[in-house]
Design a protein around this motif. Structure first.
Motif, PDB file in Angstrom:
ATOM      1  N   MET A   1      36.643  40.413  98.647  1.00  0.00           N
ATOM      2  CA  MET A   1      37.048  39.126  98.100  1.00  0.00           C
ATOM      3  C   MET A   1      36.108  38.073  98.660  1.00  0.00           C
ATOM      4  SD  MET A   1      41.221  39.295  98.246  1.00  0.00           S
ATOM      5  CE  MET A   1      41.399  37.705  97.424  1.00  0.00           C
ATOM      6  N   THR A   2      35.445  37.354  97.777  1.00  0.00           N
ATOM      7  CA  THR A   2      34.473  36.341  98.172  1.00  0.00           C
ATOM      8  C   THR A   2      34.906  34.985  97.642  1.00  0.00           C
ATOM      9  OG1 THR A   2      32.608  37.877  98.276  1.00  0.00           O
ATOM     10  CG2 THR A   2      32.084  35.570  97.921  1.00  0.00           C
ATOM     11  N   VAL A   3      34.907  33.992  98.516  1.00  0.00           N
ATOM     12  CA  VAL A   3      35.231  32.615  98.147  1.00  0.00           C
ATOM     13  C   VAL A   3      33.958  31.787  98.237  1.00  0.00           C
ATOM     14  CG1 VAL A   3      36.566  30.560  98.737  1.00  0.00           C
ATOM     15  CG2 VAL A   3      37.602  32.829  98.966  1.00  0.00           C
ATOM     16  N   ILE A   4      33.599  31.146  97.142  1.00  0.00           N
ATOM     17  CA  ILE A   4      32.472  30.221  97.115  1.00  0.00           C
ATOM     18  C   ILE A   4      33.059  28.814  97.071  1.00  0.00           C
ATOM     19  CG2 ILE A   4      30.346  29.531  95.964  1.00  0.00           C
ATOM     20  CD1 ILE A   4      30.250  32.279  94.662  1.00  0.00           C
ATOM     21  N   GLN A   5      32.902  28.085  98.169  1.00  0.00           N
ATOM     22  CA  GLN A   5      33.514  26.764  98.261  1.00  0.00           C
ATOM     23  C   GLN A   5      32.633  25.711  97.579  1.00  0.00           C
ATOM     24  OE1 GLN A   5      32.763  28.727 100.976  1.00  0.00           O
ATOM     25  NE2 GLN A   5      34.559  28.948 102.286  1.00  0.00           N
ATOM     26  N   GLY A   6      33.151  25.133  96.493  1.00  0.00           N
ATOM     27  CA  GLY A   6      32.469  24.017  95.852  1.00  0.00           C
ATOM     28  C   GLY A   6      31.364  24.382  94.901  1.00  0.00           C
ATOM     29  N   SER A   7      31.149  25.678  94.659  1.00  0.00           N
ATOM     30  CA  SER A   7      30.042  26.093  93.805  1.00  0.00           C
ATOM     31  C   SER A   7      30.471  27.307  92.994  1.00  0.00           C
ATOM     32  CB  SER A   7      28.811  26.418  94.664  1.00  0.00           C
ATOM     33  OG  SER A   7      27.680  26.685  93.874  1.00  0.00           O
ATOM     34  N   SER A   8      29.575  27.826  92.167  1.00  0.00           N
ATOM     35  CA  SER A   8      29.853  29.021  91.374  1.00  0.00           C
ATOM     36  C   SER A   8      28.541  29.698  91.034  1.00  0.00           C
ATOM     37  CB  SER A   8      30.621  28.668  90.094  1.00  0.00           C
ATOM     38  OG  SER A   8      29.827  27.849  89.248  1.00  0.00           O
ATOM     39  N   ARG A   9      28.623  30.971  90.664  1.00  0.00           N
ATOM     40  CA  ARG A   9      27.423  31.714  90.297  1.00  0.00           C
ATOM     41  C   ARG A   9      27.067  31.450  88.836  1.00  0.00           C
ATOM     42  NH1 ARG A   9      28.381  37.766  92.568  1.00  0.00           N
ATOM     43  NH2 ARG A   9      29.915  37.741  90.867  1.00  0.00           N
ATOM     44  N   LEU A  10      25.788  31.404  88.563  1.00  0.00           N
ATOM     45  CA  LEU A  10      25.298  31.070  87.226  1.00  0.00           C
ATOM     46  C   LEU A  10      25.795  32.042  86.174  1.00  0.00           C
ATOM     47  CD1 LEU A  10      23.309  29.344  85.463  1.00  0.00           C
ATOM     48  CD2 LEU A  10      21.564  31.067  86.003  1.00  0.00           C
ATOM     49  N   VAL A  11      25.829  33.340  86.484  1.00  0.00           N
ATOM     50  CA  VAL A  11      26.071  34.363  85.471  1.00  0.00           C
ATOM     51  C   VAL A  11      27.543  34.703  85.278  1.00  0.00           C
ATOM     52  CG1 VAL A  11      23.806  35.385  85.883  1.00  0.00           C
ATOM     53  CG2 VAL A  11      25.805  36.274  87.115  1.00  0.00           C
ATOM     54  N   ASP A  12      28.440  34.104  86.045  1.00  0.00           N
ATOM     55  CA  ASP A  12      29.839  34.511  85.977  1.00  0.00           C
ATOM     56  C   ASP A  12      30.576  33.868  84.806  1.00  0.00           C
ATOM     57  OD1 ASP A  12      29.780  36.272  88.063  1.00  0.00           O
ATOM     58  OD2 ASP A  12      30.433  34.832  89.566  1.00  0.00           O
ATOM     59  N   PRO A  13      31.542  34.604  84.223  1.00  0.00           N
ATOM     60  CA  PRO A  13      32.295  34.095  83.064  1.00  0.00           C
ATOM     61  C   PRO A  13      33.445  33.188  83.498  1.00  0.00           C
ATOM     62  CG  PRO A  13      32.991  36.328  83.553  1.00  0.00           C
ATOM     63  CD  PRO A  13      31.901  36.003  84.533  1.00  0.00           C
ATOM     64  N   VAL A  14      33.119  31.954  83.885  1.00  0.00           N
ATOM     65  CA  VAL A  14      34.127  31.014  84.365  1.00  0.00           C
ATOM     66  C   VAL A  14      33.983  29.690  83.615  1.00  0.00           C
ATOM     67  CG1 VAL A  14      34.388  32.040  86.645  1.00  0.00           C
ATOM     68  CG2 VAL A  14      32.616  30.326  86.275  1.00  0.00           C
ATOM     69  N   SER A  15      35.126  29.080  83.305  1.00  0.00           N
ATOM     70  CA  SER A  15      35.141  27.783  82.622  1.00  0.00           C
ATOM     71  C   SER A  15      35.973  26.760  83.373  1.00  0.00           C
ATOM     72  CB  SER A  15      35.706  27.949  81.204  1.00  0.00           C
ATOM     73  OG  SER A  15      37.013  28.497  81.242  1.00  0.00           O
ATOM     74  N   THR A  16      36.400  27.103  84.601  1.00  0.00           N
ATOM     75  CA  THR A  16      37.276  26.219  85.364  1.00  0.00           C
ATOM     76  C   THR A  16      36.758  25.980  86.778  1.00  0.00           C
ATOM     77  OG1 THR A  16      38.603  28.127  86.036  1.00  0.00           O
ATOM     78  CG2 THR A  16      39.337  26.923  84.083  1.00  0.00           C
ATOM     79  N   ALA A  17      35.479  26.253  87.028  1.00  0.00           N
ATOM     80  CA  ALA A  17      34.962  26.295  88.399  1.00  0.00           C
ATOM     81  C   ALA A  17      34.469  24.942  88.894  1.00  0.00           C
ATOM     82  CB  ALA A  17      33.856  27.341  88.499  1.00  0.00           C
ATOM     83  N   SER A  18      35.213  23.873  88.623  1.00  0.00           N
ATOM     84  CA  SER A  18      34.777  22.565  89.112  1.00  0.00           C
ATOM     85  C   SER A  18      34.882  22.473  90.625  1.00  0.00           C
ATOM     86  CB  SER A  18      35.594  21.449  88.455  1.00  0.00           C
ATOM     87  OG  SER A  18      36.975  21.651  88.633  1.00  0.00           O
TER      88      SER A  18
END
Length: 738
Positions: free
Chosen positions: A116-133
């Motif tokens: 389980m990985t938590v990225i605080q305040g950011s997101s990966r370019l290739v990931d299928p996310v639409s809520t990663a503000s």
């Protein structure tokens, strides 16, 4: 390990662990933390997945049930809620897209989670996310074992808690390159206060196929059936009064017995039910020299009912805003003379989501890698808010709202009845260039997201509705390895989050009056964030990291709870702009004489940029501290291993946090201690590495409020609601591989 593309991959093996697996070496140019199966396997057998990351830097998490059976849980990171995070499971979007709740309990059992990985305040370019503000959480499920075998465990503990878990691995099947595992678990426990027994059934399955030099494919599928007798929320003064007399907070409980015509909050109509199934397929193929193709389709289905209790009158019932004559056949009246009756107020939802994420990794030169891809997601929701009449014992005919009250013309008596569909398209491209033998790395990326939503409201006059937006999101990062032990990085990123589909666009009505209880919005601007980080990492005899962060947000949407025809439903409050600044630090050591300590801390200052308008009145909130954002947080832990014995101790301190936008009420600070003890027995016959462990949460039995359930503009306007935290909970687990 790090991929040649510059996107750090999730590594689940071959890494020397620090502090029992809670701090792993990171090299990506962003703030991130990870835990692995070594750490997970020492925690409580029934831990909720979110609880497992609660000790990571900046994670403000609390659950009213440490046994992982309650939906009364919240998490914020740098003051932003879990509905403002991106959630990825095995390459698919894991978020419940109706109200932006992850419900990770339905994803996979903790025994099957490899990372389980938590990225605080950011997101990966290739990931299928639409809520990663506000960041991203990534869950990786273990691959099946190479050899045939399995795992068994049994847990028992406080509140008549019981849990059984069984997994079987096939090993490689001949020379086919195929291996698989399947697992089953059942967990049940009483509420720590009040009436009701919760239970959850989970089935996980994964199959992988190794294509040799050509690549690899995997399919992960899971099914979950969840029954949760929810705790009531409480007000601050109510909790303080109960706490003063040490009555275990029973003053705020839902009623344990039902008296027709008198009981308005009987526990049975508030039981939450969820069925969930998902399938994710991941394919990685080497299509040419230096070119790798990723092809990841997925599907998810979910059926839920989140009901409550209400009282109504047959002479005043509505379908939307139209008064209706009611079919009263078989109806039990609490007052026959006036036509009064009690009902379970259903919020029944059916959710479908399917999508595909596909991209190429292309090595343009020995030092330059490009990524280009496309993601499509289609989400549909149907919701019916209806009434299931209660009998003289307080029971409804069906838990999922199958037999409901209808008008004489057959229409459901309903204040909400709508369908909607949302499509998300994202095109992205990134490039990473390294210099000086890989010591300097510069990455730039661009992501364009198109979001379109449309739907039909079947009650009232709203009819059809739609909204759309496009948003470009550039990003850039630079990292430099000063020496083999020291790295500095800067990271600049933009992100967007669409408004919650389930509570933004649709007009809702009161079934007893026909009045509008929530006005649907014709259009809602998305949340948009611009964030910067400056970080320093050291990897040596100790492992340390420090990150300074700054974030500017516009159109911030705060999730809260509101009563809709007797049922608690999610709603959003528009809070305008926000500025978030702070620092996070993390430190761990290798094992010395069996002890490996770990500590992290965060300071954050988050303020509102605008005044708020609520109920037609302007409130001067500009400059006020944002709700649910403690200024200070800290975690101190130590892991001990010596021979077959292991133990872990964790201390958490969370500062007070405001529950009103006017900062005139706050939730008190709290401190908790968790303890785990374990012993690995010698292998015997088919039992390999049998283990017994004993886990305590809230060891000192502190009575405290765990989180803010429903922030308000001011306590003078309406009282904020809070979730209770659980007292001391104990669980013993016996497990073995075979």
């Amino acid at each position: 390990m790090e991929s040649q593309s510059g996107i750090e991959s999730v590594n689940v093996s071959g890494v020397r662990r620090f502090a029992g697996g809670i701090m792993r070496r990171q090299t990506a140019a962003e703030s991130r933390s990870s835990i692995g199966q070594q750490y997970i396997s020492q925690k409580m057998g029934a831990s909720a997945p979110l609880a497992l990351v609660s000790a990571l830097p900046g994670v403000n998490y609390n659950n009213s049930d440490p046994l992982g059976l309650a939906i009364r849980q919240t998490m914020t990171i740098r003051g932003l809620s879990m509905g403002e995070m991106g959630w990825v499971l095995e390459g698919m979007q894991g978020m419940d897209q109706a109200y932006y709740q992850p419900y990770m309990e339905t994803w996979a059992d903790s025994e099957n989670i490899a990372d389980m990985t938590v990225i605080q305040g950011s997101s990966r370019l290739v990931d299928p996310v639409s809520t990663a503000s506000g960041g991203e959480v990534i869950v990786t499920v273990r691959d099946p074992s190479d050899k045939m075998g399995g795992h068994l465990s049994y847990s028992a503990g406080s509140y008549r808690a019981q849990r059984v878990f069984a997994r079987l691995d096939s090993g490689y099947i001949g020379n086919s390159g195929v291996k698989m595992f399947a697992s089953y678990s059942y967990t049940a426990a009483n509420l720590f206060t009040g009436s009701g027994r919760n239970h959850r059934t989970q089935v996980d399955y994964k199959i992988t196929k190794d294509w040799g030099d050509y690549g690899k494919s995997s399919i992960y599928a899971s099914y979950d059936n969840w029954y949760n007798a929810r705790l009531n929320t409480t007000g601050l003064s109510q909790w303080e009064a109960a706490n003063a007399v040490d009555n275990n907070f029973s003053a705020g409980n839902l009623a344990s017995t039902y008296i027709p015509g008198k009981t308005t909050n009987y526990w049975k109509p508030y039981v939450y039910k969820n069925e969930d199934a998902l399938v994710s397929m991941q394919n990685v193929f080497r299509v040419a020299k230096g070119v790798t193709f990723h092809f990841n389709p997925y599907f998810r289905w979910e059926a839920t009912n989140a009901p409550g209790q209400t009282s109504a009158n047959v002479n005043s019932l509505y379908v939307g805003n139209e008064k209706a004559d009611v079919n009263t056949s078989g109806l039990y009246y609490t007052n026959a003379a006036t036509g009064q009756f009690s009902a379970m107020s259903n919020t029944r939802q059916n959710i479908y989501a399917e999508g595909i994420n596909t991209y190429f990794d292309i090595d343009l030169t020995r030092t330059n890698t490009m990524q280009v891809g496309y993601w499509f997601d289609n989400f549909s929701l149907s919701q019916l808010g209806s009434l299931s009449p209660l009998d003289q014992y307080g029971n409804a005919a069906n838990d999922m709202g199958k037999y409901i009250l209808r008008a004489t013309d057959g229409r459901a008596i309903s204040g909400s009845n709508f369908t909607l569909q949302q499509q998300t398209h994202a095109l992205y491209i990134g490039d990473t260039q390294t210099f000086f033998g890989g010591k300097l790395k510069i990455a730039a990326g661009f992501r364009e997201m198109l979001n379109y939503i449309n739907g039909t409201n079947y009650v009232g006059s709203q009819g059809k509705f739609s909204n759309s937006f496009t948003q470009p999101m550039p990003r850039v990062s630079i990292s430099y390895d000063i020496n083999p032990h020291t790295q500095v990085y800067v990271n600049g990123i933009t992100n967007v989050r669409a408004a919650m589909p389930g509570n933004s666009y649709t007009t809702l009505y009161n079934v007893s009056t026909g009045a509008v209880s929530q006005q649907g919005l014709a259009s809602v601007k998305p949340e948009y964030t611009i964030g910067e980080e400056l970080g320093l990492r050291y990897h040596g005899a100790v492992q340390a990291s420090v990150a300074l962060f700054n974030m500017n947000m516009t159109n911030h949407q705060i999730s809260t709870l509101a009563v809709q025809n007797g049922a608690l439903v999610s709603q959003a409050i528009s809070a305008g702009g926000e500025t978030i600044r702070g620092v996070t630090a993390e430190l761990a050591t290798r094992s010395y004489y069996g002890f490996s300590p770990y500590v992290n801390a965060q300071y954050v200052h988050a303020t509102m940029d605008n005044d708020m308008t609520y109920g037609g009145k302007v409130y001067h909130t500009a400059g006020k501290v944002m709700v649910t954002t403690p200024k200070f947080m800290a975690n101190i832990g130590v892991n001990y291993e010596h021979g077959p014995f292991f133990a872990n101790l964790a201390f958490k301190w969370v500062d007070s946090q405001y529950s009103t936008f006017m900062n005139d009420q706050s939730m008190p600070a709290y401190k908790t201690v968790d303890l785990g003890l374990g012993y690995r027995l010698p292998s015997y016959w088919i039992a390999h590495a049998p283990t017994v462990r004993l886990n305590f949460t809230n060891l000192s039995n502190v009575h405290y409020l765990g989180s803010v359930a429903s922030p308000t503009v001011s306590y003078k306007v309406s009282q904020p609601g809070y979730y209770l935290a659980a007292p001391m909970t104990v669980m013993m687990t016996a497990s073995t591989d075979f």
